[in-house]
Enzyme design. Structure first.
Site, PDB file in Angstrom:
ATOM      1  N   TRP A   1      15.267 -95.647  33.493  1.00 35.56           N
ATOM      2  CA  TRP A   1      14.077 -95.191  34.225  1.00 35.56           C
ATOM      3  C   TRP A   1      13.397 -94.018  33.539  1.00 35.56           C
ATOM      4  CZ3 TRP A   1      11.921 -98.601  37.060  1.00 35.56           C
ATOM      5  CH2 TRP A   1      12.692 -99.553  37.718  1.00 35.56           C
TER       6      TRP A   1
ATOM      7  N   ASP B   1      12.313 -87.262  39.048  1.00 33.48           N
ATOM      8  CA  ASP B   1      12.373 -88.579  39.674  1.00 33.48           C
ATOM      9  C   ASP B   1      13.649 -88.633  40.511  1.00 33.48           C
ATOM     10  OD1 ASP B   1      12.680 -91.229  40.317  1.00 33.48           O
ATOM     11  OD2 ASP B   1      12.478 -91.984  38.266  1.00 33.48           O
TER      12      ASP B   1
ATOM     13  N   LYS C   1      14.263 -96.481  49.070  1.00 39.37           N
ATOM     14  CA  LYS C   1      15.629 -96.125  48.707  1.00 39.37           C
ATOM     15  C   LYS C   1      16.075 -94.803  49.328  1.00 39.37           C
ATOM     16  CE  LYS C   1      15.397 -96.980  44.143  1.00 39.37           C
ATOM     17  NZ  LYS C   1      14.319 -97.966  43.961  1.00 39.37           N
TER      18      LYS C   1
HETATM   19  C1  LIG Z   1      15.520 -93.712  39.166  1.00 41.80           C
HETATM   20  C2  LIG Z   1      14.427 -94.681  39.441  1.00 41.80           C
HETATM   21  N1  LIG Z   1      13.159 -94.356  39.090  1.00 41.80           N
HETATM   22  C3  LIG Z   1      12.127 -95.182  39.334  1.00 41.80           C
HETATM   23  C4  LIG Z   1      12.318 -96.393  39.940  1.00 41.80           C
HETATM   24  C5  LIG Z   1      11.130 -97.288  40.217  1.00 41.80           C
HETATM   25  O1  LIG Z   1      10.793 -97.070  41.524  1.00 41.80           O
HETATM   26  P1  LIG Z   1       9.909 -98.102  42.356  1.00 41.80           P
HETATM   27  O2  LIG Z   1      10.733 -99.339  42.503  1.00 41.80           O
HETATM   28  O3  LIG Z   1       9.665 -97.355  43.644  1.00 41.80           O
HETATM   29  O4  LIG Z   1       8.645 -98.330  41.584  1.00 41.80           O
HETATM   30  C6  LIG Z   1      13.591 -96.784  40.350  1.00 41.80           C
HETATM   31  C7  LIG Z   1      13.803 -98.075  41.002  1.00 41.80           C
HETATM   32  O5  LIG Z   1      14.874 -98.602  41.143  1.00 41.80           O
HETATM   33  C8  LIG Z   1      14.680 -95.909  40.081  1.00 41.80           C
HETATM   34  O6  LIG Z   1      15.918 -96.238  40.455  1.00 41.80           O
END
Ligand SMILES: Cc1ncc(COP(=O)(O)O)c(C=O)c1O
Length: 203
Positions: A102, A173, A197
Site C-alpha cells: 500500500w 495511512d 475497515k
Molecule cells: C493500508 C491500506 N491502505 C490503503 C488501502 C486502500 O483502501 P481502500 O480500499 O479504502 O481504497 C487499503 C485497503 O485494503 C489498505 O489496507
C-alpha cells in the site's frame, strides 16, 4: 444463525450491539419514520448524525481542536491522490517509507499525478518482513510531507509508534488499524482511513 468471526486483515468485526442497533434503527432513524438510507444528506437529521460521529471520533482518539474531522468518498485509494493534490503544493515533493504494497501504491499514485516521490528507505529486498525506518538526522524540509503506512495489511507489519520526520508533516495511512491502536494525533499532519475497515478496540 451461525456466527462467523472474520479474523482476516481487512474488514473489521463489529460488536453485536452495533449490528443490533443498526438493524433496529434501519427502518426509522431517530424516530423520524424514515430510514437513514432514504433521508437527504443535507437534512438536519443527517447533519446531526455526522456531527455526533465527528464528536465521537474526537473523544475516542483525543483529536485536538485545531484538527478537522472530514468524511469523504473514495476510501484510502482516493486519499492517495487527494493528499498530494491538497498538501504537496509547496515543493511538489513527497518522501515515502516503502513498507509494502500500500505504500508503493500511494507512491505510484502521486507519481502518476506529476509529484516527485523519494523513497527514503525500503524493505522490499527482504519481502517486507521488517519495517523501513527514517534516518533521524535527515532534514526533510525539502518535502511537503512524509507518507507512512501505519499498518501494512498485506505484509502484517505495523508502526506502533510513528516515524517522526524533522521539518515536515507526517501523512499516515491508517486504513487497516484506525482506532485499533492508540496514537498521539498531534504527531500527525493528516490521518486517513476508510470506514469499511474501522475497528474500534473495546475495553
Ligand atoms: C493500508 C491500506 N491502505 C490503503 C488501502 C486502500 O483502501 P481502500 O480500499 O479504502 O481504497 C487499503 C485497503 O485494503 C489498505 O489496507
Amino acid at each position: 444463525m451461525m456466527k462467523i468471526y472474520n479474523y482476516a486483515a481487512g474488514p473489521a468485526k463489529l460488536p453485536d450491539q452495533v449490528i443490533n442497533q443498526i438493524q433496529e434503527e434501519l427502518p426509522s432513524v431517530h424516530g423520524s419514520g424514515m430510514s437513514i438510507l432514504e433521508i437527504s444528506h443535507r437534512s438536519a437529521l443527517f447533519e446531526n448524525i455526522l456531527a455526533d460521529a465527528q464528536q465521537d471520533l474526537r473523544e475516542l482518539m483525543g483529536i485536538p481542536d485545531n484538527y478537522h474531522v472530514l468524511f469523504f468518498q473514495g476510501g484510502g485509494t482516493g486519499q492517495f491522490a487527494a493528499a498530494p493534490l491538497n498538501l504537496a503544493t509547496n515543493h511538489r515533493k513527497i518522501a515515502l517509507l516503502d513498507s509494502g504494497h500500500w505504500a508503493t501504491r500511494a507512491g505510484d499514485e502521486a507519481t502518476k499525478l506529476g509529484f516527485s516521490v523519494d523513497t527514503l528507505a525500503s524493505t522490499k529486498d527482504n519481502h517486507y518482513q521488517s519495517l523501513p525506518h527514517l534516518d533521524d538526522k535527515q532534514d526533510l524540509s525539502g518535502y511537503d510531507y512524509l507518507h507512512l503506512t501505519m499498518n501494512n495489511t498485506i505484509e502484517g507489519t505495523a508502526y506502533h509508534q510513528p516515524e517522526l520526520p524533522s521539518n515536515t508533516e507526517l501523512v499516515a495511512d491508517m486504513s487497516s488499524n484506525f482506532l485499533a491502536e492508540t496514537y498521539n494525533v498531534a504527531d500527525f499532519g493528516l490521518i486517513f482511513a476508510g470506514a469499511q475497515k474501522i475497528s474500534v478496540r473495546l475495553g
